[in-house]
Design a protein around this motif. Structure first.
Motif, PDB file in Angstrom:
ATOM      1  N   SER A 145       0.836  -1.213   0.000  1.00  0.00           N
ATOM      2  CA  SER A 145       0.000   0.000   0.000  1.00  0.00           C
ATOM      3  C   SER A 145       0.864   1.254   0.000  1.00  0.00           C
ATOM      4  CB  SER A 145      -0.928   0.018   1.215  1.00  0.00           C
ATOM      5  OG  SER A 145      -1.844  -1.042   1.147  1.00  0.00           O
ATOM      6  N   LEU A 146       1.939   1.218   0.756  1.00  0.00           N
ATOM      7  CA  LEU A 146       2.866   2.345   0.812  1.00  0.00           C
ATOM      8  C   LEU A 146       3.490   2.596  -0.566  1.00  0.00           C
ATOM      9  CD1 LEU A 146       3.771   4.131   3.186  1.00  0.00           C
ATOM     10  CD2 LEU A 146       5.725   2.599   3.457  1.00  0.00           C
ATOM     11  N   ALA A 147       3.928   1.514  -1.209  1.00  0.00           N
ATOM     12  CA  ALA A 147       4.541   1.628  -2.542  1.00  0.00           C
ATOM     13  C   ALA A 147       3.540   2.163  -3.568  1.00  0.00           C
ATOM     14  CB  ALA A 147       5.094   0.271  -2.983  1.00  0.00           C
ATOM     15  N   VAL A 148       2.325   1.641  -3.530  1.00  0.00           N
ATOM     16  CA  VAL A 148       1.297   2.088  -4.482  1.00  0.00           C
ATOM     17  C   VAL A 148       0.924   3.552  -4.223  1.00  0.00           C
ATOM     18  CG1 VAL A 148      -1.103   1.746  -5.230  1.00  0.00           C
ATOM     19  CG2 VAL A 148       0.420  -0.218  -4.973  1.00  0.00           C
ATOM     20  N   ALA A 149       0.883   3.945  -2.969  1.00  0.00           N
ATOM     21  CA  ALA A 149       0.570   5.354  -2.641  1.00  0.00           C
ATOM     22  C   ALA A 149       1.642   6.279  -3.221  1.00  0.00           C
ATOM     23  CB  ALA A 149       0.463   5.540  -1.130  1.00  0.00           C
ATOM     24  N   PHE A 150       2.906   5.911  -3.051  1.00  0.00           N
ATOM     25  CA  PHE A 150       3.983   6.756  -3.575  1.00  0.00           C
ATOM     26  C   PHE A 150       3.963   6.775  -5.106  1.00  0.00           C
ATOM     27  CE2 PHE A 150       8.295   8.011  -4.715  1.00  0.00           C
ATOM     28  CZ  PHE A 150       8.460   9.125  -3.902  1.00  0.00           C
ATOM     29  N   LEU A 151       3.810   5.613  -5.707  1.00  0.00           N
ATOM     30  CA  LEU A 151       3.733   5.524  -7.175  1.00  0.00           C
ATOM     31  C   LEU A 151       2.576   6.384  -7.688  1.00  0.00           C
ATOM     32  CD1 LEU A 151       3.945   2.244  -9.222  1.00  0.00           C
ATOM     33  CD2 LEU A 151       2.307   3.990  -9.768  1.00  0.00           C
ATOM     34  N   SER A 152       1.423   6.271  -7.039  1.00  0.00           N
ATOM     35  CA  SER A 152       0.241   7.033  -7.472  1.00  0.00           C
ATOM     36  C   SER A 152       0.464   8.536  -7.361  1.00  0.00           C
ATOM     37  CB  SER A 152      -0.977   6.633  -6.632  1.00  0.00           C
ATOM     38  OG  SER A 152      -1.267   5.273  -6.818  1.00  0.00           O
ATOM     39  N   MET A 153       1.157   8.930  -6.310  1.00  0.00           N
ATOM     40  CA  MET A 153       1.452  10.347  -6.101  1.00  0.00           C
ATOM     41  C   MET A 153       2.300  10.895  -7.255  1.00  0.00           C
ATOM     42  SD  MET A 153       2.818  11.830  -2.456  1.00  0.00           S
ATOM     43  CE  MET A 153       4.465  11.164  -2.588  1.00  0.00           C
ATOM     44  N   MET A 154       3.279  10.131  -7.685  1.00  0.00           N
ATOM     45  CA  MET A 154       4.160  10.579  -8.767  1.00  0.00           C
ATOM     46  C   MET A 154       3.448  10.491 -10.118  1.00  0.00           C
ATOM     47  SD  MET A 154       6.664  11.704  -7.223  1.00  0.00           S
ATOM     48  CE  MET A 154       6.165  11.825  -5.518  1.00  0.00           C
ATOM     49  N   PHE A 155       2.736   9.381 -10.335  1.00  0.00           N
ATOM     50  CA  PHE A 155       2.021   9.234 -11.600  1.00  0.00           C
ATOM     51  C   PHE A 155       0.926  10.293 -11.725  1.00  0.00           C
ATOM     52  CE2 PHE A 155      -1.500   7.682 -14.191  1.00  0.00           C
ATOM     53  CZ  PHE A 155      -0.836   7.520 -15.398  1.00  0.00           C
ATOM     54  N   GLY A 156       0.257  10.582 -10.621  1.00  0.00           N
ATOM     55  CA  GLY A 156      -0.811  11.587 -10.650  1.00  0.00           C
ATOM     56  C   GLY A 156      -0.328  12.926 -11.160  1.00  0.00           C
ATOM     57  N   PHE A 157       0.856  13.337 -10.715  1.00  0.00           N
ATOM     58  CA  PHE A 157       1.413  14.606 -11.172  1.00  0.00           C
ATOM     59  C   PHE A 157       1.643  14.576 -12.688  1.00  0.00           C
ATOM     60  CE2 PHE A 157       4.965  17.370 -12.275  1.00  0.00           C
ATOM     61  CZ  PHE A 157       4.561  18.570 -11.721  1.00  0.00           C
ATOM     62  N   VAL A 158       2.266  13.507 -13.177  1.00  0.00           N
ATOM     63  CA  VAL A 158       2.564  13.406 -14.609  1.00  0.00           C
ATOM     64  C   VAL A 158       1.270  13.322 -15.414  1.00  0.00           C
ATOM     65  CG1 VAL A 158       3.740  12.076 -16.399  1.00  0.00           C
ATOM     66  CG2 VAL A 158       4.784  12.299 -14.149  1.00  0.00           C
ATOM     67  N   PHE A 159       0.296  12.574 -14.907  1.00  0.00           N
ATOM     68  CA  PHE A 159      -0.989  12.444 -15.603  1.00  0.00           C
ATOM     69  C   PHE A 159      -1.682  13.799 -15.714  1.00  0.00           C
ATOM     70  CE2 PHE A 159      -5.552  11.825 -15.810  1.00  0.00           C
ATOM     71  CZ  PHE A 159      -5.664  10.934 -16.871  1.00  0.00           C
ATOM     72  N   LEU A 160      -1.685  14.571 -14.639  1.00  0.00           N
ATOM     73  CA  LEU A 160      -2.318  15.893 -14.683  1.00  0.00           C
ATOM     74  C   LEU A 160      -1.587  16.830 -15.641  1.00  0.00           C
ATOM     75  CD1 LEU A 160      -3.239  16.327 -10.923  1.00  0.00           C
ATOM     76  CD2 LEU A 160      -4.798  15.866 -12.830  1.00  0.00           C
TER      77      LEU A 160
END
Length: 191
Positions: A145-160
């Motif tokens: 969950s920790l890894a997915v949260a961090f990955l999502s945080m970084m991907f979210g920025f690039v996606f936006l």
């Protein structure tokens, strides 16, 4: 590499970003690449073949776990480094292409390649967080969950950024990494 072949690949991938795979034709590709459609078919079997060749050759970010090392053991420094490496590979251009490659006609052939990047990043993060837990540097929590949260945080920025460029946010990539990693570390660091 053959320059004409590369022009066709580049045209195809640019058209995928602009209109999507299903909406483009080989005529569109030839026109965009400024070649005859017959030239396109001398170089490739069909438009799907162009995309698959592009993914193998140079239109894929090819991320490996080695890209993230060495690590220092300092949570903030390491996670900033991980985020920078990830965002150097997963660019807004890559996000647009990966969205375009989710077409039903391609998905079975491209899904594995698209998923390689987040899988590699997730595995690196899991291994890193496990090591930090063993060293008693982070709280005990579900590591995936920790890894997915961090990955999502970084991907979210690039996606936006890929979706809205600077219309939604004005924060720079560098500032986002520094600030978001600082908040993330504060939430998981053992004190």
């Amino acid at each position: 590499m053959d320059k004409t072949r590369q022009k066709i690949i580049d045209a195809t991938m640019n058209l995928i970003m602009e209109k999507g795979y299903a909406s483009m034709t080989t005529k569109d590709i030839a026109k965009y690449a400024r070649v005859n459609e017959s030239t396109l078919f001398r170089k490739f079997k069909n438009k799907k073949d162009i995309v698959l060749c592009a993914m193998e050759e140079n239109w894929h970010p090819h991320l490996s776990s080695d890209d993230f090392y060495p690590i220092s053991g300092d949570l903030y420094h390491d996670l900033c480094h991980f985020a920078c490496v990830y965002m150097s590979k997963v660019t807004p251009q890559f996000v647009k292409i990966s969205i375009g490659l989710r077409s039903p006609e391609l998905f079975d052939d491209t899904a594995e390649g698209i998923m390689k990047v987040p899988q590699v990043f997730k595995e690196v993060l899991i291994q890193y967080f496990l090591e930090m837990q063993k060293l008693d540097k982070i709280i005990q929590t579900d590591i995936e969950s920790l890894a997915v949260a961090f990955l999502s945080m970084m991907f979210g920025f690039v996606f936006l950024k890929a979706s809205f460029d600077n219309q939604l946010m004005t924060v720079s990539q560098e500032s986002y990494i520094k600030n978001s990693v600082a908040v993330f570390v504060k939430g998981i660091e053992k004190v």
